[in-house]
Design an enzyme around this catalytic site. Sequence first.
Site, short mmCIF file in Angstrom:
data_model
loop_
_atom_site.label_atom_id
_atom_site.label_comp_id
_atom_site.label_asym_id
_atom_site.label_seq_id
_atom_site.Cartn_x
_atom_site.Cartn_y
_atom_site.Cartn_z
N ARG A 1 1.38 9.79 5.91
CA ARG A 1 1.46 8.20 6.28
C ARG A 1 2.66 7.35 5.50
NH1 ARG A 1 -4.53 7.36 5.41
NH2 ARG A 1 -5.81 8.22 7.41
N SER B 1 -9.87 5.60 -4.98
CA SER B 1 -10.73 7.11 -5.29
C SER B 1 -10.31 8.00 -6.20
CB SER B 1 -11.01 7.93 -4.10
OG SER B 1 -10.02 8.25 -3.37
N TYR C 1 -15.44 0.67 -7.30
CA TYR C 1 -16.41 1.73 -6.92
C TYR C 1 -17.53 1.84 -8.14
CZ TYR C 1 -13.73 3.50 -3.10
OH TYR C 1 -12.65 3.38 -2.50
N LYS D 1 0.90 -1.48 -0.80
CA LYS D 1 0.28 0.47 0.17
C LYS D 1 1.14 1.00 0.18
CE LYS D 1 -3.67 2.06 2.79
NZ LYS D 1 -4.74 2.02 3.56
N ARG E 1 -10.33 10.51 1.61
CA ARG E 1 -10.05 10.94 2.62
C ARG E 1 -11.08 11.83 3.39
NH1 ARG E 1 -4.69 12.37 2.98
NH2 ARG E 1 -3.84 9.87 2.65
N LYS F 1 -2.05 -1.74 -3.98
CA LYS F 1 -2.84 -0.16 -3.40
C LYS F 1 -2.47 0.91 -3.56
CE LYS F 1 -6.47 1.79 -0.90
NZ LYS F 1 -6.88 1.58 0.78
N GLU G 1 7.29 -6.96 1.27
CA GLU G 1 6.51 -6.95 1.78
C GLU G 1 5.21 -8.29 1.86
OE1 GLU G 1 5.39 -5.81 4.67
OE2 GLU G 1 7.06 -2.96 4.19
#
Length: 323
Positions: free
Chosen positions: A217, A274, A313, A196, A206, A248, A233
């Site tokens: 982050r 998004s 979505y 990610k 957000r 992602k 990872e």
Amino acid sequence: MFPEHRPRRLRGTPAMRRLVSETTLRPRQLILPMFVAEGADQPRPIASMPGVVQHTRDTLRKAAVDAVRAGIGGLMLFGIPETRDAVGSGATDENGILNVALRDLRAELGDETVLMADTCLDEFTDHGHCGVLDEHGGVDNDATLRVYADMAVAQAEAGAHVLGPSGMMDGQVGAIRSALDEHGHTDAVILAYSAKYASAFYGPFREAVDSQLKGDRKTYQQDPGNAREALREIELDVAEGADAIMIKPALSYLDILRAAAEVSPVPVAAYNISGEYAMVEAAAANGWLDRERTILEVLTSIRRAGADLILTYWATEAAAWLD
């Protein structure tokens, strides 16, 4: 005699193109992310994601049923609480909005679909980070693991088939697997957000979860320039017990998705996030793109790169086109 080779022979009719198509895109491969807001008495439109809303509990159930009837493979649920605190206590509360909504959907749908839960604290903390903070304001990795473990158990007990740890904490998969097994949830699946990235494309999300984040982050999400790190990872998550892995975002990281698909011994998911959704919707609204063709091309590209599953979505709408 030139040309001797004529690849166009295999493109001449719709039936021929369908016969030799290399990449399939089916409704069962699509997962619909959904938002449910505590205390909402009507759906709340998300301005930067036209067509997506923060659901009430009732509209969530209806939209979930419609999505499952359309043939999609699963639902990924995000909760938006009315109040937040430093440790995200609403995430582990059995009466917190996410856990209540999971029970609603499991009662409504049973095992008719795959019900997934976002196992992360960012929606529930008053600082917007994906974990609890230490005395210096940094995210405390190991303290966060303990909360994730409790959160995963609460979600499994609320009815989630799949837990989706998305916080990129070191050791999160192992901590969650141990907690689930200890509490008898040995059949609960872990979909690890293994790679990610700290992406600018999360902006509309957000808004979708009313994020309280200030800053970034970057200390726990990956540097967009790093590829080998993603493979490390993935290897660690699989070793810790991940049943499937996630890349992602999707579109800006198709190379990472391809590399993951080539090495992963477990199914690979990709999140069509998004910002990717918002770009297409904005361009289509301005008449710059053919909306349906663009959406299907985007989803096909993610499948072609190696995704077994796609969180998008557009899942319900695209499923109707594919059928």
